[in-house]
Scaffold this motif. Structure first.
Motif, mmCIF file in Angstrom:
data_model
loop_
_atom_site.group_PDB
_atom_site.id
_atom_site.type_symbol
_atom_site.label_atom_id
_atom_site.label_comp_id
_atom_site.label_asym_id
_atom_site.label_seq_id
_atom_site.Cartn_x
_atom_site.Cartn_y
_atom_site.Cartn_z
ATOM 1 N N LEU A 110 0.835 -1.191 0.000
ATOM 2 C CA LEU A 110 0.000 0.000 0.000
ATOM 3 C C LEU A 110 0.870 1.241 0.000
ATOM 4 C CD1 LEU A 110 -2.746 -0.984 2.587
ATOM 5 C CD2 LEU A 110 -2.888 -1.034 0.102
ATOM 6 N N ALA A 111 0.455 2.235 -0.772
ATOM 7 C CA ALA A 111 1.135 3.530 -0.798
ATOM 8 C C ALA A 111 0.152 4.573 -0.282
ATOM 9 C CB ALA A 111 1.578 3.876 -2.211
ATOM 10 N N PHE A 112 0.649 5.500 0.508
ATOM 11 C CA PHE A 112 -0.183 6.534 1.098
ATOM 12 C C PHE A 112 0.259 7.894 0.579
ATOM 13 C CE2 PHE A 112 0.128 3.028 4.060
ATOM 14 C CZ PHE A 112 -1.200 2.760 4.319
ATOM 15 N N VAL A 113 -0.711 8.730 0.223
ATOM 16 C CA VAL A 113 -0.447 10.107 -0.180
ATOM 17 C C VAL A 113 -1.237 10.994 0.772
ATOM 18 C CG1 VAL A 113 -0.624 11.793 -2.029
ATOM 19 C CG2 VAL A 113 -0.162 9.413 -2.589
ATOM 20 N N ASP A 114 -0.550 11.844 1.514
ATOM 21 C CA ASP A 114 -1.192 12.779 2.441
ATOM 22 C C ASP A 114 -1.135 14.175 1.846
ATOM 23 O OD1 ASP A 114 -1.682 10.880 4.485
ATOM 24 O OD2 ASP A 114 0.413 11.011 5.088
ATOM 25 N N ALA A 115 -2.230 14.918 1.978
ATOM 26 C CA ALA A 115 -2.267 16.280 1.451
ATOM 27 C C ALA A 115 -3.185 17.134 2.309
ATOM 28 C CB ALA A 115 -2.749 16.272 0.007
ATOM 29 N N ASN A 116 -2.821 18.405 2.467
ATOM 30 C CA ASN A 116 -3.621 19.390 3.194
ATOM 31 C C ASN A 116 -4.090 20.452 2.220
ATOM 32 O OD1 ASN A 116 -3.245 18.330 5.873
ATOM 33 N ND2 ASN A 116 -1.131 19.022 5.713
#
Length: 111
Positions: A42-48
């Motif tokens: 699994l790859a996670f992309v976090d963004a605000n």
């Protein structure tokens, strides 16, 4: 009871504006990714974002490529621990085998 969190410095992924106001949105996107050895992980992309509209516009575009994980290289300490655990496992199996043989001899009266 709610607890007030300290404000954090956040920048909008779309426009770069301050995203720490009351309208900010944070997203975490999870997707499948192939690792170097061919397995699926699994790859996670976090963004605000400073607003829901900016989050929607960002999601409408193709997702950025996930950052590659650094290759794991065990230290010498890790290798010694593995060797010690392997040796302990061999000793436990050996002692268990001796115990099973002793129980079998006792059960059949061969002692």
């Amino acid at each position: 009871m709610t607890r007030e969190a300290e404000p954090e410095e956040r920048a909008c992924e779309l426009c770069g504006a301050d995203a720490s106001g009351s309208e900010w949105v944070a997203l975490e996107v999870t997707r499948a990714m192939r690792t170097m050895d061919g397995d699926e992980d699994l790859a996670f992309v976090d963004a605000n974002f400073c607003s829901q509209e900016h989050a929607a516009r960002w999601l409408a575009r193709p997702l950025p490529e996930p950052e590659a994980l650094p290759e794991y290289v065990p230290s010498w300490r890790d290798r010694w621990v593995d060797l010690g655990l392997g040796a302990a496992f061999v000793v436990v199996i050996g002692l268990a085998s001796v115990g099973l043989v002793a129980i079998a001899r006792w059960a059949w009266g061969l002692a």
